[in-house]
Design an enzyme around this catalytic site. Structure first.
Site, PDB file in Angstrom:
ATOM      1  N   CYS A  76       0.307  -0.849  -0.471  1.00 17.39           N
ATOM      2  CA  CYS A  76      -0.102   0.331   0.440  1.00 17.39           C
ATOM      3  C   CYS A  76       1.021   1.647   0.053  1.00 17.39           C
ATOM      4  CB  CYS A  76      -1.107  -0.020   1.494  1.00 17.39           C
ATOM      5  SG  CYS A  76      -1.983   1.302   1.227  1.00 17.39           S
ATOM      6  N   CYS A 112      -1.513   2.329  -3.246  1.00 16.00           N
ATOM      7  CA  CYS A 112      -2.129   2.772  -3.011  1.00 16.00           C
ATOM      8  C   CYS A 112      -1.796   4.039  -2.941  1.00 16.00           C
ATOM      9  CB  CYS A 112      -2.839   2.523  -1.491  1.00 16.00           C
ATOM     10  SG  CYS A 112      -3.614   0.787  -1.198  1.00 16.00           S
ATOM     11  N   LYS A 135       0.276   5.451  -6.024  1.00 12.95           N
ATOM     12  CA  LYS A 135      -0.983   5.494  -7.174  1.00 12.95           C
ATOM     13  C   LYS A 135      -1.935   6.810  -7.023  1.00 12.95           C
ATOM     14  CE  LYS A 135      -4.790   3.321  -6.353  1.00 12.95           C
ATOM     15  NZ  LYS A 135      -4.985   1.862  -6.257  1.00 12.95           N
ATOM     16  N   TYR A 182      -8.773  -3.519 -12.358  1.00 16.76           N
ATOM     17  CA  TYR A 182      -9.131  -1.937 -11.278  1.00 16.76           C
ATOM     18  C   TYR A 182      -7.264  -1.751 -11.499  1.00 16.76           C
ATOM     19  CZ  TYR A 182      -7.123  -3.619  -6.758  1.00 16.76           C
ATOM     20  OH  TYR A 182      -6.326  -4.095  -6.173  1.00 16.76           O
ATOM     21  N   GLU A 209      -6.739   2.006 -13.446  1.00 15.04           N
ATOM     22  CA  GLU A 209      -6.902   2.835 -13.057  1.00 15.04           C
ATOM     23  C   GLU A 209      -4.982   3.556 -13.088  1.00 15.04           C
ATOM     24  OE1 GLU A 209      -7.357   1.831  -8.687  1.00 15.04           O
ATOM     25  OE2 GLU A 209      -6.433   1.501  -8.911  1.00 15.04           O
ATOM     26  N   HIS A 223     -28.345  20.024  -2.150  1.00 16.41           N
ATOM     27  CA  HIS A 223     -28.611  21.274  -3.333  1.00 16.41           C
ATOM     28  C   HIS A 223     -27.378  21.988  -3.004  1.00 16.41           C
ATOM     29  CE1 HIS A 223     -30.247  21.167  -7.014  1.00 16.41           C
ATOM     30  NE2 HIS A 223     -30.449  22.663  -6.413  1.00 16.41           N
ATOM     31  N   GLU A 252     -26.641  14.707  -4.134  1.00 17.68           N
ATOM     32  CA  GLU A 252     -28.670  14.373  -4.058  1.00 17.68           C
ATOM     33  C   GLU A 252     -28.666  13.661  -4.855  1.00 17.68           C
ATOM     34  OE1 GLU A 252     -30.933  17.849  -4.842  1.00 17.68           O
ATOM     35  OE2 GLU A 252     -28.421  18.643  -5.905  1.00 17.68           O
TER      36      GLU A 252
END
Length: 482
Positions: free
Chosen positions: A44, A49, A52, A179, A183, A465, A470
């Protein structure tokens, strides 16, 4: 006095192993040691992670001037300086590794910068020649990227190598559709690399929601990724002077002829000629294999002492991360359960609760939120529509639209908000979001879904909003049922 040198010996200095070691030592007073053969922080922090995500941030700036112009700003985009960025990135990784070492040291954990293997259920042999004993052993050695078994596969690189490139290639072929492949395709395209991606399956991101991964594929192509599904690589070799260029596609990202060179001078890291299953032959500066990962269990003495390994080399454990050998436990990617850093940390904490605090704690792998850091991102928690339909009747609430920020700039990018709801009890079974910062949104949606929220709970929540998110609480009618 204990018959063992340590109460706990942890093999692996990644996020899971470090957390387990320092909590066991710092909160229970256990005598703990840890061995790490490479760098502290593991996949990681050092090659996953963290670097990256820094590259994701770097790549996201390339589109700012165009969007800013719509908002009245006159901005120009200079050249991306890989040397400056990568140097700063490496300094940050060095800093974080220091943090990990300091956390262990501050908790009283003895650190061995060495490779460890098991001699028996309580004895660890170190590459330094030392032998130590421990009442409990925790294996947290993680995983590694693998290359396919084919001739000249060593000409390509794997994800670990991306962060140590001396220069960015002008063109790259990425093999894979998971992924990691997606990525890096987005990252490198954002940094100005001409990216081609081959995936043998019908659609990228297998295992994710079909509607969400379809939008990601469309967005990647809009970003400039030359994505080919149903396509794989069958041959690769160094491109050399005299190669037959008639079979080389003239639209190859790299003009093949410029790489003519005598065979004896052809560098191993030079241009690579690739033949695909569709018969096309193309030349690329670099080839990245993102075709899977394997647990780091080789030559650790595990099977010799009775630890069971599953197909692929993953350590077999029970709900409490205990192996077939009672004194040996395993957590993280080396068990190939859910290969995410926060999960490894949770597994480490559950191990300490079980073994050192007398509170048997099974690992909870249900409803884990996650994100794919493509552009835009995908956030997901719970079941996909396809998984839910296989289990029960569902209502699907879904909307796709151009968000205000990009619509104003006349960009075509779309986002997706989707809830999969049980028809029987109205529980939200899954939430899938494709949008900028979807990872930030799904974290909070994950709390509600983990608590068992119903669609009516979402409906009762007042919208914020104007935001993209939302829409998660304003969808009133299902688009599909059954």
């Amino acid at each position: 006095m204990s018959e063992f040198d340590y109460d706990l010996f942890v093999i692996g200095g990644g996020s899971g192993g470090v957390r387990a070691a320092r909590v066991a030592a710092g909160e229970t007073g256990a005598k703990v040691a840890l061995a790490e053969a490479d760098r502290y922080g593991g996949t990681c922090v050092i090659r996953g992670c963290v670097p990256k995500k820094l590259m994701v941030f770097a790549s996201s700036y390339s589109g700012l001037p165009e969007e800013a112009a719509a908002y009245g700003w006159d901005m120009s985009l200079g050249a991306f300086d890989w040397d400056a960025f990568s140097s700063r990135m490496r300094n940050e990784l060095d800093r974080l590794e220091g943090v990990y070492r300091n956390l262990l040291d501050g908790s009283g954990v003895k650190m061995f910068d060495a490779r460890a293997r098991l001699k028996d259920p309580h004895t660890i042999e170190l590459s330094t020649g030392e032998t130590v004993t421990a009442k409990h052993i925790l294996v947290a050695t993680g995983g590694r990227p693998v290359r396919p078994e084919m001739p000249n596969a060593d000409l390509g690189i794997v994800s670990d190598d991306i962060f140590n490139l001396e220069t960015l290639p002008k063109s790259i072929l990425i093999i894979g559709g998971g992924y990691i492949a997606c990525e890096f395709a987005c990252i490198l395209a954002g940094l100005g690399v001409e990216v081609t991606q081959y995936y043998r399956g019908a659609q990228i991101l297998r295992g994710f929601d079909d509607e969400a991964r379809g939008l990601i594929a469309e967005s990647m192509r809009d970003l400039g990724v030359d994505l080919h599904t149903g396509t794989n690589i069958v041959e690769m070799s160094c491109f050399r002077d005299g190669d037959d260029l008639e079979d080389v596609s003239m639209d190859a990202p790299v003009e093949a002829a410029q790489y003519g060179m005598p065979e004896e001078d052809a560098p191993k890291d030079g241009p690579i000629k690739v033949k695909a299953t569709n018969g096309r032959v193309r030349v690329f500066d670099q080839v990245l294999f993102a075709t899977g990962r394997a647990p780091n269990t080789a030559d650790m003495g595990l099977e010799e002492i009775g630890v069971s390994l599953r197909r692929g080399g993953a350590i077999e454990v029970d709900d409490y991360s205990q192996t077939a050998v009672p004194s040996v436990y395993a957590i993280g990617d080396v068990t190939d359960r859910v290969n995410l850093t926060p999960v490894a940390i949770r597994e480490g904490m559950a191990f300490v609760e079980t073994v050192f605090k007398g509170n048997p704690t099974p690992v909870d792998h249900d409803l884990i939120p996650s994100a794919v850091f493509t552009q835009p991102e995908m956030g997901t928690v719970g079941m996909t529509e396809e998984q839910a339909r296989d289990r029960e009747e569902v209502d699907v609430y879904c909307t796709s639209f151009r968000p205000m920020q990009s619509a104003f700039a006349e960009k075509t990018a779309r986002v997706l908000m989707k809830l999969v709801v049980s028809k029987e009890n109205r529980t939200v079974l899954g939430c899938h979001i494709v949008a900028p910062n979807a990872g930030e949104i799904i974290q909070l949606a994950g709390v509600a879904i983990k608590m068992g929220a119903t669609k009516e709970d979402f409906d009762r929540t007042v919208a914020v909003h104007p935001t993209m998110s939302e829409e998660i609480v304003t969808m009133r009618k299902p688009v599909r049922t059954g």
